[in-house]
Design a protein around this motif. Structure first.
Motif, PDB file in Angstrom:
ATOM      1  N   PRO A 163       0.818  -1.214   0.000  1.00 40.64           N
ATOM      2  CA  PRO A 163       0.000   0.000   0.000  1.00 40.64           C
ATOM      3  C   PRO A 163       0.854   1.268   0.000  1.00 40.64           C
ATOM      4  O   PRO A 163       1.975   1.273   0.520  1.00 40.64           O
ATOM      5  CB  PRO A 163      -0.810  -0.109   1.292  1.00 40.64           C
ATOM      6  N   ARG A 164       0.298   2.327  -0.606  1.00 36.62           N
ATOM      7  CA  ARG A 164       1.007   3.608  -0.673  1.00 36.62           C
ATOM      8  C   ARG A 164       0.370   4.651   0.251  1.00 36.62           C
ATOM      9  O   ARG A 164       0.984   5.633   0.591  1.00 36.62           O
ATOM     10  CB  ARG A 164       0.954   4.157  -2.119  1.00 36.62           C
ATOM     11  N   HIS A 165      -0.900   4.401   0.604  1.00 37.11           N
ATOM     12  CA  HIS A 165      -1.613   5.407   1.389  1.00 37.11           C
ATOM     13  C   HIS A 165      -2.707   4.724   2.220  1.00 37.11           C
ATOM     14  O   HIS A 165      -3.304   3.746   1.790  1.00 37.11           O
ATOM     15  CB  HIS A 165      -2.236   6.438   0.434  1.00 37.11           C
ATOM     16  N   ALA A 166      -2.948   5.260   3.394  1.00 41.58           N
ATOM     17  CA  ALA A 166      -4.038   4.737   4.231  1.00 41.58           C
ATOM     18  C   ALA A 166      -4.746   5.898   4.917  1.00 41.58           C
ATOM     19  O   ALA A 166      -4.150   6.957   5.146  1.00 41.58           O
ATOM     20  CB  ALA A 166      -3.479   3.791   5.276  1.00 41.58           C
ATOM     21  N   GLU A 167      -6.009   5.671   5.195  1.00 42.94           N
ATOM     22  CA  GLU A 167      -6.798   6.704   5.886  1.00 42.94           C
ATOM     23  C   GLU A 167      -7.574   6.103   7.036  1.00 42.94           C
ATOM     24  O   GLU A 167      -8.127   4.997   6.912  1.00 42.94           O
ATOM     25  CB  GLU A 167      -7.784   7.342   4.908  1.00 42.94           C
ATOM     26  N   LEU A 168      -7.614   6.843   8.111  1.00 43.07           N
ATOM     27  CA  LEU A 168      -8.419   6.433   9.253  1.00 43.07           C
ATOM     28  C   LEU A 168      -9.871   6.789   8.926  1.00 43.07           C
ATOM     29  O   LEU A 168     -10.197   7.966   8.766  1.00 43.07           O
ATOM     30  CB  LEU A 168      -7.947   7.180  10.505  1.00 43.07           C
TER      31      LEU A 168
END
Lengths: 279, 282
Positions: free
Chosen positions: A204-209
């Motif tokens: 993964p390159r990006h994650a969001e809560l």
């Protein structure tokens, strides 16, 4: 784009002119079991915030982690080059069924939580099959690689506290090989069982809560978003606690690849497209 | 006693000649598919740099041999044994002189890190073959039994804080870890090219999935500024429970080898011999 459409049409026309028994369709479903485990990737830190700036970091690490256990569905169109060789282009879907992992080994003087992983993968899989026939049955060795995208959601929790992260649809790769046993039911229909090894990789390159039990946790961009990078060099951190300029940027962490090594097995049906024989 | 041993040897040789037994020495290079990534974090004046050290357990040159029995043209059972050589790797992460810094934090390892991971593997395998002229495509799979011995040799500066001043301690610390046999999976897919009736050359892509539970760790060397301090360590040996210290030795790579198939001597009757002679005379 137009070139792709033209090439696809040419391919379809070419297939229509092929020898009658050359083209086939396949569909199968099955189950994956992990061939290996790894240390769980640390995609985020799960911290509990309490009044008076009290903070606890929850241990989520699991040394026997694998989300390779799950279901798989596969559909393919294939073309027999000759009695020995076939080429296939497949579409595959897999999802994990083992989702929950408790922190293991548990740390004695820390809070030990658990994670829930929801992983789905969609892949385009070209493969080459080398086979031989015996009366009503046939056995093939199948070598394949794949490219697709994956969806990942991870929920970290301890008692009533939780953080729910959604990861970007990053490209995933796979490769593997296996064996297929086919049995002819009719001239057109064969059933088959397959088994082999599949290796999938997702970074993964990006994650969001996306949700949290603690509204404090989603107050700043730093606490809501994470960017995964290949290298952290000379990264400017906040100069003081509550540095707003720093907190208005996503957290930066190093990339970690999720490796799903599995033994796959499946049962399916193969339908051979028959046409009039050329005289 | 000697006679009976000779008899057993003759029977063994006879059965060897009658079976399709083969030997397959090979060598290749394996790459660690699950290297352990160690992070070392440096923060100086609110600027962060993270250094990664990859410990490539399971990587190295892979000589081995398998002995097998071809049940028929399609199936074989074999016993494979191999080890890894040239498995010593070095890493180095430089640490700044703390005496020149005001605002800093360090976590993880900084210094020179040399590690070696010897592994021994035994695998009973089942093979399936598809033959087309001189080319034979094969796939093999079986349970892999792996035993390891790991050495870590470290050299680093241990900083001692004494009345507000930092003092560098030039430290050497070595560790040795060992395990029992651990079970995993070994599989391969490859091509054999038949050079003659009994001899073929082979290329195989090999995948091994094997975790290893470390059972014991021993500190074998502890020196500060060249002086031995090992005797000061009370628990130089640590025994680990299952799952407490797990190392992933999974690897993939290519092996090239030669396969020699012992010729099967068919038992023929005198009649059959006569017939074959007659047919050859014609």
């Amino acid at each position: 784009m137009n070139k792709i459409i033209v090439l696809t049409l040419l391919f379809v026309i070419q297939l229509n002119h092929c020898n009658s028994q050359s083209i086939y369709l396949k569909a199968s479903g099955g189950f994956n079991i992990p061939a290996n485990t790894q240390q769980s990737p640390e995609y985020f830190s799960f911290r509990l915030y309490f009044p008076n700036d009290v903070m606890y970091k929850v241990n989520l690490s699991n040394s026997g982690f694998s989300i390779a256990e799950g279901i798989n569905f596969h559909g393919a169109v294939g073309y027999n080059l000759n009695k020995l060789l076939s080429l296939e282009l497949g579409i595959s879907y897999s999802a994990n069924t083992k989702k929950e992992f408790e922190a293991s080994p548990k740390l004695e003087y820390a809070l030990n939580g658990k994670t829930n992983w929801d992983y789905k993968s969609y892949s385009l899989i070209p493969s080459i099959l080398i086979g031989q026939s015996f009366n009503n049955s046939a056995i093939s060795i199948n070598i394949f690689s794949g490219i697709g995208f994956s969806n990942l959601k991870v929920k970290a929790s301890i008692e009533d506290y939780y953080n729910n992260y959604s990861f970007d649809k990053a490209i995933s790769f796979s490769y593997g090989y296996g064996i297929e046993y086919l049995y002819r039911l009719t001239a057109k229909i064969q059933i088959y069982i397959s088994a082999g090894l599949n290796n999938m990789f997702y970074t993964p390159r990006h994650a969001e809560l996306v949700s949290s039990s603690d509204p404090l946790n989603i107050s700043t961009v730093y606490q809501r978003e994470i960017d995964y990078v290949t290298e952290i060099k000379d990264l400017r951190l906040g100069n003081y606690y509550g540095d707003q300029q720093y907190l208005e940027n996503p957290e930066v962490r190093l990339q970690e690849t999720l490796k799903l090594n599995c033994i796959y097995s499946g049962i399916g049906i193969k339908y051979t497209l028959l046409k009039n024989e050329k005289k | 006693m000697k006679k009976s041993s000779l008899l057993i040897l003759l029977i063994a040789v006879n059965s060897l000649l009658n079976a399709q037994i083969f030997i397959h020495p090979y060598a290749g290079y394996m790459f660690s598919s699950h290297p352990f990534k160690m992070q070392s974090v440096e923060v100086v004046d609110f600027v962060q740099t993270v250094y990664i050290t990859k410990l490539k357990y399971g990587e190295g040159m892979n000589p081995g041999m398998s002995v097998g029995y071809k049940v028929n043209n399609y199936l074989s059972i074999e016993l494979n044994g191999c080890t890894h050589v040239f498995t010593t790797f070095n890493n180095s992460i430089e640490q700044r002189d703390l005496r020149t810094l005001d605002n800093f934090s360090y976590s993880g390892f900084f210094g020179d890190f040399e590690y070696q991971s010897k592994i021994y593997q035994v695998t009973p395998q089942l093979g399936y073959y598809i033959t087309k002229n001189k080319l034979i495509v094969c796939m093999k799979i079986g349970p892999n039994f792996l035993k390891s011995k790991i050495n870590h040799n470290t050299h680093y500066i241990d900083w001692e804080l004494d009345i507000g001043d930092w003092y560098p301690l030039n430290t050497n610390k070595d560790y040795e870890y060992s395990s029992k046999f651990n079970i995993g999976i070994r599989s391969s897919v490859g091509i054999d090219y038949q050079i003659s009736s009994g001899l073929s050359a082979s290329v195989n892509f090999v995948s091994v999935y094997n975790n290893c539970n470390i059972t014991r760790g021993v500190i074998t060397r502890y020196e500060i500024d060249g002086v031995n301090h090992l005797y000061k360590i009370q628990d130089a040996t640590t025994d680990y429970d299952k799952g407490e210290n797990v190392v992933n030795f999974s690897h993939v790579g290519f092996n090239i080898g030669i396969k020699y198939i012992f010729k099967k001597i068919s038992k023929t009757t005198p009649d059959a011999d006569n017939k074959s002679n007659k047919s050859s005379n014609r």
